[in-house]
Write an enzyme that holds these catalytic residues in place. Structure first.
Site, PDB file in Angstrom:
ATOM      1  N   SER A 114       0.978  -1.174   0.043  1.00 50.40           N
ATOM      2  CA  SER A 114      -0.038  -0.008  -0.036  1.00 50.40           C
ATOM      3  C   SER A 114       0.868   1.260  -0.051  1.00 50.40           C
ATOM      4  CB  SER A 114      -0.939   0.019   1.345  1.00 50.40           C
ATOM      5  OG  SER A 114      -1.892   0.844   0.990  1.00 50.40           O
ATOM      6  N   ASP A 173      11.178   4.764  -9.526  1.00 50.82           N
ATOM      7  CA  ASP A 173      10.833   5.412 -11.044  1.00 50.82           C
ATOM      8  C   ASP A 173      11.548   6.749 -11.164  1.00 50.82           C
ATOM      9  OD1 ASP A 173       9.259   3.110 -11.227  1.00 50.82           O
ATOM     10  OD2 ASP A 173       7.239   4.438 -11.637  1.00 50.82           O
ATOM     11  N   LYS A 201      -0.788  -3.954  -3.590  1.00 55.02           N
ATOM     12  CA  LYS A 201      -1.841  -3.236  -3.354  1.00 55.02           C
ATOM     13  C   LYS A 201      -1.873  -1.881  -3.824  1.00 55.02           C
ATOM     14  CE  LYS A 201      -5.210  -1.818   0.390  1.00 55.02           C
ATOM     15  NZ  LYS A 201      -5.068  -0.452   0.259  1.00 55.02           N
TER      16      LYS A 201
END
Length: 418
Positions: A312, A323, A337
């Site tokens: 999460s 990224d 999730k």
């Protein structure tokens, strides 16, 4: 002719008044129990991420459940739970008053119990351990991430909700609870019983230390949960490590089940400059985003530790750092999730957790049920709380190796993100 028109107009008016009166009487005829059920239905109708309601006729369900004889609040709660279950979304659920209160405490204070973060496995439908809290009775008893909780004090967990299971494991300090557990690591192992004595669970989410065992001073930051005070504690911990001369950092998100989205965003901003942290996708498919500006605490090299218990908000933070090439991820694939819930309070003190959006990493990767793959995969058998960040912790040692042998590469990544 005029009299005829007037007569028709009066007839139409009286029909309208009669119909309006019937509608009003019907609305007034709803009991308090029906009104609570309808309010719950309306919240989901307005907020749920999927306008098809996972291919359910949400209006038809409204009519079906409002016709149920709701004689007391418990029957109403049961009806709401049955209605929400039709969505086949374990994250959209009713929180009865005691459960709603406990959730609020869990993100802001402390509680007593066994110290397990749990979830419903979408494939097996079993209640599954995301992670035991560090230093908790469950961790000391050997309960591991991915273990399935089959029974709690003899009650089959297939017959109760996720929040009911959590409530059964909470309780007064010194009391005992018995769990029937199926190992998630060894599928051939037979289920076994674990007896645990409840204790106070510390919800201070951050632990920091300075590792001076190498030529580089490495700041170690472990975040256990994204609670309301997590960002403040991270900022305090990193500031202290900077004063102690930290030259690089290890951020440990292993077995961190997530928590508050806003806490994840705030912590990401401490490690990033001028970068997108996460994209959110609402029910209309519209993209929103949370971004970092110029609030980075340090541009020192960073490695993030993750595993299958990283979920999460932890995945939002890990995905943002990966990224944006701010950090390397080391460990095992994360939980997966990629859904965001909002809490809605009902008039009687109960609440609804409703999935309101999906999220994507800065590279527009949807990780729901897929997880995030680390840059450096290092598998590791379960270790105890006391073994974390020691020689027995292979993932930690790999992070130290990267920070000491590839210092310049990681430093360049940090500078690029700034």
């Amino acid at each position: 002719m005029i009299k005829k028109i007037l007569a028709i107009a009066l007839l139409t008016f009286f029909c309208f008044v009669s119909s309006f009166g019937w509608y009003t009487s019907q609305a007034q005829a709803f009991t308090e129990e029906q009104k609570l059920l309808l309010q719950s239905w309306r919240i989901v109708n307005q907020s749920y991420v999927d306008e098809s309601f996972n291919h359910q006729n949400w209006w038809k369900l409204r009519e079906k459940f409002v016709k149920k004889p709701l004689l007391d609040r418990n029957e109403t709660y049961t009806a709401i739970e049955e209605m929400l279950a039709k969505l086949d979304d374990p994250f959209t659920r009713l929180l009865r008053p005691e459960q709603y209160h406990s959730l609020q405490v869990n993100t802001s204070g402390e509680l007593s119990g066994v110290g397990l973060q749990i979830n419903v496995n979408p494939e097996t439908k079993l209640i599954e351990v995301i992670s035991p809290l560090a230093g908790s009775p469950a961790e000391a008893a050997g309960v591991q991430p991915k273990d399935s909780i089959l029974e709690i004090d003899g009650v089959d967990t297939k017959t109760i909700t996720l929040d009911e299971a959590a409530a059964k494991m909470r309780g007064a300090i010194g009391t005992k609870v018995s769990l029937r557990v199926q190992s998630g690591l060894d599928k051939a192992a037979k289920p076994h019983t674990v007896n645990i004595v409840r204790d106070r669970i510390s919800l201070n989410p951050v632990f920091t230390a300075l590792d001076t065992s190498t030529d580089e001073k490495i700041g170690y930051v472990r975040l256990n949960q994204f609670s309301a005070n997590a960002a403040k504690e991270i900022a305090h911990g990193v500031s202290k490590l900077e004063q102690q001369g930290a030259e690089a950092y290890i951020l440990d998100l292993r077995n961190n089940p997530g928590g508050l989205l806003q806490a994840g965003v705030e912590i990401a901003r401490m490690w990033l400059n001028n970068s997108t942290i996460v994209y959110t996708v609402n029910r209309q498919g519209a993209l929103g985003s949370f971004d970092a500006n110029d609030g980075m605490l340090t541009d020192d090299p960073l490695v993030v530790l993750v595993n299958q218990g990283t979920a999460s908000a932890s995945e939002i933070l890990a995905g943002a750092l990966q990224d944006n090439e701010r950090a390397l991820l080391v460990g095992e694939k994360t939980f997966g999730k990629g859904l965001i819930q909002s809490l809605f309070e009902l008039p009687d003190g109960a609440g609804l957790a409703v999935t309101v959006a999906k999220y994507e990493t800065p590279n527009h990767t949807d990780i729901n049920k897929l997880g995030i793959m680390p840059d450096d995969v290092v598998s590791q058998d379960p270790i105890t709380y006391a073994q974390i960040a020691t020689d027995a912790d292979k993932q930690y040692q790999e992070a130290v190796k990267l920070l000491t042998s590839k210092q310049n590469v990681l430093a360049d990544a940090a500078l690029e993100s700034s």
